[in-house]
Write an enzyme that holds these catalytic residues in place. Structure first.
Site, PDB file in Angstrom:
ATOM      1  N   HIS A 154    -103.099  -1.803 112.054  1.00 54.01           N
ATOM      2  CA  HIS A 154    -104.166  -2.783 111.866  1.00 54.01           C
ATOM      3  C   HIS A 154    -105.403  -2.159 111.232  1.00 54.01           C
ATOM      4  O   HIS A 154    -106.010  -2.765 110.336  1.00 54.01           O
ATOM      5  CB  HIS A 154    -104.532  -3.449 113.192  1.00 54.01           C
ATOM      6  CG  HIS A 154    -103.393  -4.182 113.832  1.00 54.01           C
ATOM      7  ND1 HIS A 154    -103.446  -4.677 115.114  1.00 54.01           N
ATOM      8  CD2 HIS A 154    -102.160  -4.496 113.358  1.00 54.01           C
ATOM      9  CE1 HIS A 154    -102.297  -5.262 115.402  1.00 54.01           C
ATOM     10  NE2 HIS A 154    -101.499  -5.157 114.370  1.00 54.01           N
ATOM     11  N   HIS A 165     -99.175 -12.333 110.260  1.00 47.95           N
ATOM     12  CA  HIS A 165     -99.351 -11.027 110.888  1.00 47.95           C
ATOM     13  C   HIS A 165     -98.331 -10.024 110.375  1.00 47.95           C
ATOM     14  O   HIS A 165     -98.661  -8.839 110.221  1.00 47.95           O
ATOM     15  CB  HIS A 165     -99.263 -11.116 112.413  1.00 47.95           C
ATOM     16  CG  HIS A 165     -99.568  -9.803 113.064  1.00 47.95           C
ATOM     17  ND1 HIS A 165    -100.864  -9.345 113.235  1.00 47.95           N
ATOM     18  CD2 HIS A 165     -98.766  -8.811 113.516  1.00 47.95           C
ATOM     19  CE1 HIS A 165    -100.828  -8.141 113.776  1.00 47.95           C
ATOM     20  NE2 HIS A 165     -99.561  -7.795 113.955  1.00 47.95           N
ATOM     21  N   ASP A 187     -99.320  -6.406 108.822  1.00 47.82           N
ATOM     22  CA  ASP A 187     -98.694  -5.122 109.157  1.00 47.82           C
ATOM     23  C   ASP A 187     -98.174  -4.419 107.909  1.00 47.82           C
ATOM     24  O   ASP A 187     -98.315  -3.194 107.765  1.00 47.82           O
ATOM     25  CB  ASP A 187     -97.532  -5.343 110.129  1.00 47.82           C
ATOM     26  CG  ASP A 187     -97.974  -5.528 111.571  1.00 47.82           C
ATOM     27  OD1 ASP A 187     -99.147  -5.238 111.884  1.00 47.82           O
ATOM     28  OD2 ASP A 187     -97.140  -5.954 112.389  1.00 47.82           O
ATOM     29  N   HIS A 214     -92.071  -2.462 110.676  1.00 44.71           N
ATOM     30  CA  HIS A 214     -92.662  -1.155 110.400  1.00 44.71           C
ATOM     31  C   HIS A 214     -91.637  -0.150 109.885  1.00 44.71           C
ATOM     32  O   HIS A 214     -91.863   0.526 108.871  1.00 44.71           O
ATOM     33  CB  HIS A 214     -93.321  -0.598 111.665  1.00 44.71           C
ATOM     34  CG  HIS A 214     -94.380  -1.476 112.239  1.00 44.71           C
ATOM     35  ND1 HIS A 214     -95.518  -1.817 111.557  1.00 44.71           N
ATOM     36  CD2 HIS A 214     -94.472  -2.091 113.455  1.00 44.71           C
ATOM     37  CE1 HIS A 214     -96.262  -2.601 112.314  1.00 44.71           C
ATOM     38  NE2 HIS A 214     -95.651  -2.781 113.461  1.00 44.71           N
TER      39      HIS A 214
END
Length: 306
Positions: A78, A235, A239, A262
């Site tokens: 973030h 979101h 990321d 991720h």
């Protein structure tokens, strides 16, 4: 020209997974310094951890970087997204423990702090990684791809069984402050069943209904509901902006993720830099700079939640 923050900016909060108090300070840094974290709670050895793709220890739950001495910092995505989205290329980030504070679960508080502080131009040109040919990685659950583009743009697709999330698709051109306006206030999300499983493993101890969107079937459990009807896919894009920032320079190209996270974005960066002829490093002119995140952001564009 390259930039850094004008003055130190401090954030206090709680680590999402550890549940422990965490303090982070973004400090100015010189040209070509890049973004580096410094563990202030460690007095001996190498306490600097570069925020780079080749320092990532892949994890499905967050982005974790580790240096050769074993010093680690996690949940950096973030703050990295906020720096990239605000056009900050150089910073030394002091942190008093192993985890970045989760704050409200989005990047908006970091964005507010950075823009309130302001940026300082440095006497060195911005260099960017231009994507010359498409590179893709796949796993059993999804795929991610980088392909040529004029600036940085992104498309994302997610699909969850929970009706409160369901299938969501979004595409954005990330120039001219789009990250700040469209993505920065979107919070991390999870299912109640995931929360129960993580708690059983000693994880997400700092998670609350105030710093994450928690869903259970067709219900939103977090007070106040959603900030956007498609907050979940926004979101995921947030990321991805933070994880792509670990390339070390802005990217000129188009990112597309299908059920990506991720680990997959980091796999994609490994594949990108291992593919001969897939990229070239270019000096950014004014026209190209205008198509990258962090340009022409106005104070009124910062989300009200920040």
């Amino acid at each position: 020209m390259q930039t850094t923050v004008r003055a130190p900016i401090t954030f206090d909060g709680t680590g999402l997974h550890s549940g422990r108090p965490a303090r982070l300070t973004i400090r100015p840094a010189g040209a070509d310094h890049g973004v580096r974290f410094r563990r202030t709670d460690i007095s001996l050895g190498d306490t600097i951890v570069p925020a780079r793709w080749d320092y990532v220890e892949r994890s499905p739950l967050c982005t974790r970087i580790v240096n050769d001495a074993g010093v680690a910092v996690q949940t950096i995505e973030h703050v990295m997204a906020a720096l990239a989205g605000c056009g900050v290329y150089n910073a030394l980030i002091d942190i008093d423990g192993p985890e970045v504070p989760i704050l409200d679960g989005s990047a908006a508080p970091f964005v507010r702090g950075i823009l309130d502080c302001g940026l300082r131009r440095l006497q060195a040109p911005v260099r960017a990684i231009e994507i010359l040919t498409a590179v893709e990685v796949q796993t059993a659950t999804g795929w991610a791809r980088l392909s040529p583009g004029r600036g940085l743009s992104m498309g994302f697709h997610i699909a969850f069984d929970d009706a409160a999330i369901g299938t969501q698709v979004k595409k954005l051109d990330l120039s001219n402050g789009t990250f700040v306006r469209e993505l920065s206030d979107s919070r991390t999300f999870c299912r109640q069943s995931d929360v129960d499983a993580m708690h059983a493993q000693g994880l997400a101890l700092g998670g609350t209904l105030e710093n994450a969107v928690v869903v259970d079937g067709d219900r939103i459990l977090s007070p106040g509901g959603l900030r956007h009807s498609d907050e979940a896919v926004r979101h995921k894009m947030l990321d991805a902006v933070g994880d792509l920032a670990l390339a070390g320079c802005p990217i000129i190209g188009h990112y597309e993720g299908h059920k990506a996270g991720h680990s997959m974005t980091n796999l994609l960066l490994h594949a990108l830099f291992e593919t001969e002829g897939a990229t070239r490093l270019v000096e950014v002119d004014a026209g190209t700079r205008a198509r990258l995140p962090g340009v022409n952001i106005q104070p009124e564009e910062i989300p009200a939640v920040a």
